[in-house]
Design a protein around this motif. Sequence first.
Motif, PDB file in Angstrom:
ATOM      1  N   GLY A  50       0.793  -1.219   0.000  1.00 46.73           N
ATOM      2  CA  GLY A  50       0.000   0.000   0.000  1.00 46.73           C
ATOM      3  C   GLY A  50       0.827   1.271   0.000  1.00 46.73           C
ATOM      4  N   ARG A  51       2.081   1.222   0.446  1.00 45.77           N
ATOM      5  CA  ARG A  51       2.910   2.416   0.507  1.00 45.77           C
ATOM      6  C   ARG A  51       3.344   2.874  -0.885  1.00 45.77           C
ATOM      7  NH1 ARG A  51       6.745   1.150   5.823  1.00 45.77           N
ATOM      8  NH2 ARG A  51       5.010   0.779   7.265  1.00 45.77           N
ATOM      9  N   ASN A  52       3.687   1.910  -1.745  1.00 45.42           N
ATOM     10  CA  ASN A  52       4.064   2.225  -3.129  1.00 45.42           C
ATOM     11  C   ASN A  52       3.870   0.955  -3.947  1.00 45.42           C
ATOM     12  OD1 ASN A  52       5.440   2.762  -5.605  1.00 45.42           O
ATOM     13  ND2 ASN A  52       6.618   4.367  -4.584  1.00 45.42           N
ATOM     14  N   ARG A  53       2.751   0.847  -4.612  1.00 44.35           N
ATOM     15  CA  ARG A  53       2.388  -0.404  -5.275  1.00 44.35           C
ATOM     16  C   ARG A  53       3.329  -0.730  -6.431  1.00 44.35           C
ATOM     17  NH1 ARG A  53      -2.852  -1.944  -3.492  1.00 44.35           N
ATOM     18  NH2 ARG A  53      -3.831  -0.285  -2.275  1.00 44.35           N
ATOM     19  N   ALA A  54       3.711   0.274  -7.212  1.00 41.79           N
ATOM     20  CA  ALA A  54       4.613   0.010  -8.333  1.00 41.79           C
ATOM     21  C   ALA A  54       5.973  -0.468  -7.827  1.00 41.79           C
ATOM     22  CB  ALA A  54       4.773   1.275  -9.178  1.00 41.79           C
ATOM     23  N   TRP A  55       6.517   0.239  -6.838  1.00 41.79           N
ATOM     24  CA  TRP A  55       7.813  -0.160  -6.279  1.00 41.79           C
ATOM     25  C   TRP A  55       7.750  -1.560  -5.693  1.00 41.79           C
ATOM     26  CZ3 TRP A  55       9.349  -1.475  -1.319  1.00 41.79           C
ATOM     27  CH2 TRP A  55      10.724  -1.513  -1.073  1.00 41.79           C
ATOM     28  N   ALA A  56       6.708  -1.870  -4.937  1.00 40.32           N
ATOM     29  CA  ALA A  56       6.586  -3.199  -4.322  1.00 40.32           C
ATOM     30  C   ALA A  56       6.481  -4.282  -5.388  1.00 40.32           C
ATOM     31  CB  ALA A  56       5.357  -3.225  -3.402  1.00 40.32           C
ATOM     32  N   ALA A  57       5.687  -4.032  -6.452  1.00 36.37           N
ATOM     33  CA  ALA A  57       5.506  -5.047  -7.491  1.00 36.37           C
ATOM     34  C   ALA A  57       6.813  -5.320  -8.234  1.00 36.37           C
ATOM     35  CB  ALA A  57       4.423  -4.599  -8.469  1.00 36.37           C
ATOM     36  N   PHE A  58       7.511  -4.271  -8.651  1.00 35.82           N
ATOM     37  CA  PHE A  58       8.744  -4.483  -9.402  1.00 35.82           C
ATOM     38  C   PHE A  58       9.842  -5.079  -8.521  1.00 35.82           C
ATOM     39  CE2 PHE A  58       6.918  -1.246 -12.335  1.00 35.82           C
ATOM     40  CZ  PHE A  58       6.940  -2.028 -13.482  1.00 35.82           C
ATOM     41  N   CYS A  59       9.920  -4.689  -7.266  1.00 37.99           N
ATOM     42  CA  CYS A  59      10.894  -5.298  -6.363  1.00 37.99           C
ATOM     43  C   CYS A  59      10.587  -6.777  -6.142  1.00 37.99           C
ATOM     44  CB  CYS A  59      10.918  -4.563  -5.029  1.00 37.99           C
ATOM     45  SG  CYS A  59      11.732  -2.962  -5.072  1.00 37.99           S
ATOM     46  N   GLY A  60       9.314  -7.101  -5.968  1.00 40.20           N
ATOM     47  CA  GLY A  60       8.953  -8.505  -5.800  1.00 40.20           C
ATOM     48  C   GLY A  60       9.298  -9.334  -7.024  1.00 40.20           C
ATOM     49  N   LEU A  61       9.058  -8.794  -8.206  1.00 38.39           N
ATOM     50  CA  LEU A  61       9.402  -9.509  -9.434  1.00 38.39           C
ATOM     51  C   LEU A  61      10.920  -9.630  -9.590  1.00 38.39           C
ATOM     52  CD1 LEU A  61       6.740  -7.887 -11.778  1.00 38.39           C
ATOM     53  CD2 LEU A  61       6.806 -10.279 -11.047  1.00 38.39           C
ATOM     54  N   ALA A  62      11.660  -8.601  -9.167  1.00 36.93           N
ATOM     55  CA  ALA A  62      13.126  -8.683  -9.225  1.00 36.93           C
ATOM     56  C   ALA A  62      13.655  -9.758  -8.294  1.00 36.93           C
ATOM     57  CB  ALA A  62      13.727  -7.319  -8.881  1.00 36.93           C
ATOM     58  N   VAL A  63      13.094  -9.855  -7.085  1.00 34.81           N
ATOM     59  CA  VAL A  63      13.491 -10.919  -6.158  1.00 34.81           C
ATOM     60  C   VAL A  63      13.175 -12.293  -6.747  1.00 34.81           C
ATOM     61  CG1 VAL A  63      13.030 -11.935  -3.895  1.00 34.81           C
ATOM     62  CG2 VAL A  63      13.279  -9.459  -4.130  1.00 34.81           C
ATOM     63  N   ALA A  64      12.021 -12.387  -7.426  1.00 35.59           N
ATOM     64  CA  ALA A  64      11.659 -13.655  -8.059  1.00 35.59           C
ATOM     65  C   ALA A  64      12.664 -14.026  -9.147  1.00 35.59           C
ATOM     66  CB  ALA A  64      10.250 -13.558  -8.634  1.00 35.59           C
ATOM     67  N   CYS A  65      13.092 -13.038  -9.950  1.00 35.99           N
ATOM     68  CA  CYS A  65      14.107 -13.306 -10.983  1.00 35.99           C
ATOM     69  C   CYS A  65      15.400 -13.820 -10.364  1.00 35.99           C
ATOM     70  CB  CYS A  65      14.383 -12.033 -11.783  1.00 35.99           C
ATOM     71  SG  CYS A  65      13.095 -11.606 -12.960  1.00 35.99           S
ATOM     72  N   ALA A  66      15.850 -13.158  -9.298  1.00 35.21           N
ATOM     73  CA  ALA A  66      17.088 -13.580  -8.631  1.00 35.21           C
ATOM     74  C   ALA A  66      16.941 -14.988  -8.061  1.00 35.21           C
ATOM     75  CB  ALA A  66      17.435 -12.590  -7.522  1.00 35.21           C
ATOM     76  N   ALA A  67      15.774 -15.301  -7.495  1.00 29.99           N
ATOM     77  CA  ALA A  67      15.556 -16.634  -6.939  1.00 29.99           C
ATOM     78  C   ALA A  67      15.550 -17.692  -8.033  1.00 29.99           C
ATOM     79  CB  ALA A  67      14.246 -16.662  -6.161  1.00 29.99           C
ATOM     80  N   ILE A  68      14.946 -17.380  -9.173  1.00 32.22           N
ATOM     81  CA  ILE A  68      14.928 -18.338 -10.285  1.00 32.22           C
ATOM     82  C   ILE A  68      16.340 -18.624 -10.771  1.00 32.22           C
ATOM     83  CG2 ILE A  68      14.218 -18.621 -12.689  1.00 32.22           C
ATOM     84  CD1 ILE A  68      11.680 -17.074 -11.998  1.00 32.22           C
ATOM     85  N   ALA A  69      17.143 -17.565 -10.946  1.00 31.37           N
ATOM     86  CA  ALA A  69      18.517 -17.753 -11.421  1.00 31.37           C
ATOM     87  C   ALA A  69      19.348 -18.533 -10.409  1.00 31.37           C
ATOM     88  CB  ALA A  69      19.158 -16.395 -11.694  1.00 31.37           C
ATOM     89  N   THR A  70      19.209 -18.202  -9.128  1.00 32.35           N
ATOM     90  CA  THR A  70      19.981 -18.903  -8.089  1.00 32.35           C
ATOM     91  C   THR A  70      19.603 -20.379  -8.018  1.00 32.35           C
ATOM     92  OG1 THR A  70      20.120 -16.854  -6.799  1.00 32.35           O
ATOM     93  CG2 THR A  70      20.566 -18.913  -5.637  1.00 32.35           C
ATOM     94  N   ALA A  71      18.323 -20.671  -8.059  1.00 32.56           N
ATOM     95  CA  ALA A  71      17.884 -22.064  -8.000  1.00 32.56           C
ATOM     96  C   ALA A  71      18.383 -22.848  -9.211  1.00 32.56           C
ATOM     97  CB  ALA A  71      16.356 -22.118  -7.926  1.00 32.56           C
ATOM     98  N   TRP A  72      18.409 -22.218 -10.377  1.00 31.15           N
ATOM     99  CA  TRP A  72      18.862 -22.927 -11.578  1.00 31.15           C
ATOM    100  C   TRP A  72      20.368 -23.186 -11.531  1.00 31.15           C
ATOM    101  CZ3 TRP A  72      21.879 -21.243 -15.917  1.00 31.15           C
ATOM    102  CH2 TRP A  72      21.868 -22.155 -16.990  1.00 31.15           C
ATOM    103  N   LEU A  73      21.158 -22.199 -11.094  1.00 28.13           N
ATOM    104  CA  LEU A  73      22.613 -22.359 -11.042  1.00 28.13           C
ATOM    105  C   LEU A  73      23.048 -23.319  -9.942  1.00 28.13           C
ATOM    106  CD1 LEU A  73      23.715 -18.633 -11.602  1.00 28.13           C
ATOM    107  CD2 LEU A  73      23.834 -20.532 -13.249  1.00 28.13           C
ATOM    108  N   ALA A  74      22.344 -23.290  -8.796  1.00 27.15           N
ATOM    109  CA  ALA A  74      22.734 -24.132  -7.654  1.00 27.15           C
ATOM    110  C   ALA A  74      22.005 -25.460  -7.635  1.00 27.15           C
ATOM    111  CB  ALA A  74      22.468 -23.379  -6.356  1.00 27.15           C
ATOM    112  N   HIS A  75      21.214 -25.733  -8.643  1.00 22.84           N
ATOM    113  CA  HIS A  75      20.476 -27.000  -8.714  1.00 22.84           C
ATOM    114  C   HIS A  75      19.598 -27.206  -7.472  1.00 22.84           C
ATOM    115  CE1 HIS A  75      22.832 -28.049 -12.250  1.00 22.84           C
ATOM    116  NE2 HIS A  75      23.940 -27.756 -11.556  1.00 22.84           N
ATOM    117  N   LEU A  76      18.844 -26.149  -7.127  1.00 22.45           N
ATOM    118  CA  LEU A  76      17.918 -26.184  -6.003  1.00 22.45           C
ATOM    119  C   LEU A  76      16.487 -26.341  -6.531  1.00 22.45           C
ATOM    120  CD1 LEU A  76      19.420 -23.279  -3.854  1.00 22.45           C
ATOM    121  CD2 LEU A  76      19.669 -25.747  -3.477  1.00 22.45           C
ATOM    122  N   PRO A  77      15.530 -26.592  -5.640  1.00 20.96           N
ATOM    123  CA  PRO A  77      14.131 -26.703  -6.098  1.00 20.96           C
ATOM    124  C   PRO A  77      13.714 -25.471  -6.888  1.00 20.96           C
ATOM    125  CG  PRO A  77      14.317 -27.434  -3.834  1.00 20.96           C
ATOM    126  CD  PRO A  77      15.652 -26.881  -4.201  1.00 20.96           C
ATOM    127  N   ALA A  78      12.889 -25.694  -7.916  1.00 25.09           N
ATOM    128  CA  ALA A  78      12.511 -24.633  -8.846  1.00 25.09           C
ATOM    129  C   ALA A  78      11.809 -23.482  -8.124  1.00 25.09           C
ATOM    130  CB  ALA A  78      11.602 -25.197  -9.936  1.00 25.09           C
TER     131      ALA A  78
END
Length: 363
Positions: A50-78
Motif C-alpha cells: 500500500g505504501r508504493n504499489r509500483a515499487w513493491a511489485a517491481f521489487c517482488g518480481l526482481a526478487v523472483a528473478c534472482a531466486a529463479i537464477a539462483t535455483a537454476w545455477l545451484a540445482h535447487l528446487p525450482a
Amino acid sequence: MRHREWALAVVFAAVLAFTAWRIAISWGPGYWVLDCAAGSVVCVLALLRGRNRAWAAFCGLAVACAAIATAWLAHLPAEPGPGMALALSVLIGSAVRVLPVRTAAAVGVFGLVMVAVPSSMTVPNGVAWVGGVGTGVALRLLALRREHLADTVRREERLQLARELHDVVAHHVSGIVLQSQATRVLARRRPEEVDGSLDGIENAGSEALSAMRTLVGLLRDDAPVRPERLEDLVGRFDGLPVLLRAGDGRDWPPEVTGTVYRVVRESLTNVARHASHAASVEVTVTQDGDAVVVEVVDDAEPRPSRRGGLRERLEARGAHGLRERGGFGVLGMRERVEALGGTLVAGPRPEGGWAVHASVPLP
C-alpha cells in the motif's frame, strides 16, 4: 496492519512453512532455505504494497528473478515456489487494479515472463498469475463503473441546480413584476395606496433574497458528499432548527452517498420553499442491514399567508398541493433512489407535517 493484512500474513506463513516441510522431505535438509528466504521477502513486500504499489511489485518480481537464477545455477528446487507465487499474485493484482495503464501492463507482462520460465511449477504459477491479473482487472473495472456513476450523479446534480434556481427566480421575480405593474395602476387611480403596494414589493424582494440565499446554500455543492458532510448542509439551512442524526458512511459507495445527500438536500429545499412556517425539521440517516435509510420529517401544517388575500390563499394551497402530488423534486428523488434499486415514499403525516422516507440498498 488491518485485519485483512493480518489474515494474508497468516496465509503466507502457512504456505511457506508447508513448502519448506515438503522440500525437506523430498530434497533433504537445507534445500528449503532459498525458497523460504526469497518467499518471505516477497511476502513482506506484498503486505507493505500500500505504501508504493509500483515499487513493491517491481521489487517482488526482481526478487523472483534472482531466486529463479539462483535455483537454476545451484540445482535447487525450482522457483518461484508456492509462497512466492501467491505473494506475486497479490502484488500483480494490486498493481493492475490501481496503477496507470502502462505501469500496470508492464507489471503484468513482467509477471507473465516469470510464469513462462520452464520449471516444474509452471502450471501452478500460471494459475496464480491469471488469478492476480483477473482479480486486478475486475476490481479496476468495478472502480471505473463507480467513477462513472459518480460522474452521472454530478451531472444530474448540476441539472437539478439549474431547475431549482429557475423555479425560485421565476416564482419570486414574477410576483415582484406583477406587484410593480399593480403599483403603476394604483399611482394613477388611488395614489394613497401606493405606499402599501411598495411595502408589498419590498417584502416580496426580501422573501426572494432569503429564499435565494437558502437555496444557493443548499445547492451550491455539485459533487456527491459523504454523509459526514450532511452537517455542513444542515448548517447552511437558515430559518428553522434542524436535528441531524447521521451514521458512519465511510464504506458506502459514491453512488449511495450522492443519493443520500441528494435526498436530504431536496427534502430541505422543499421545506424552505413550501413549509417555512414549520417549527423544526428532523433528518435521520442510518444503515439498516444492507440498506441506508433516510428520513426527513417536518412539523408544518398547510396554512395561508399572513396577508390573507384570495391570491395568497390559493398560492399557499397550491404549494402544499404540489408537495402532496410529489412535484419534480420528489419525482427526481424517487427516480434517483429507484435507479439504485431502492424505494422512496413522501407524503403528509397523520399527526401533521410532512415526511420523506427513502431506503437505498448497498451493493
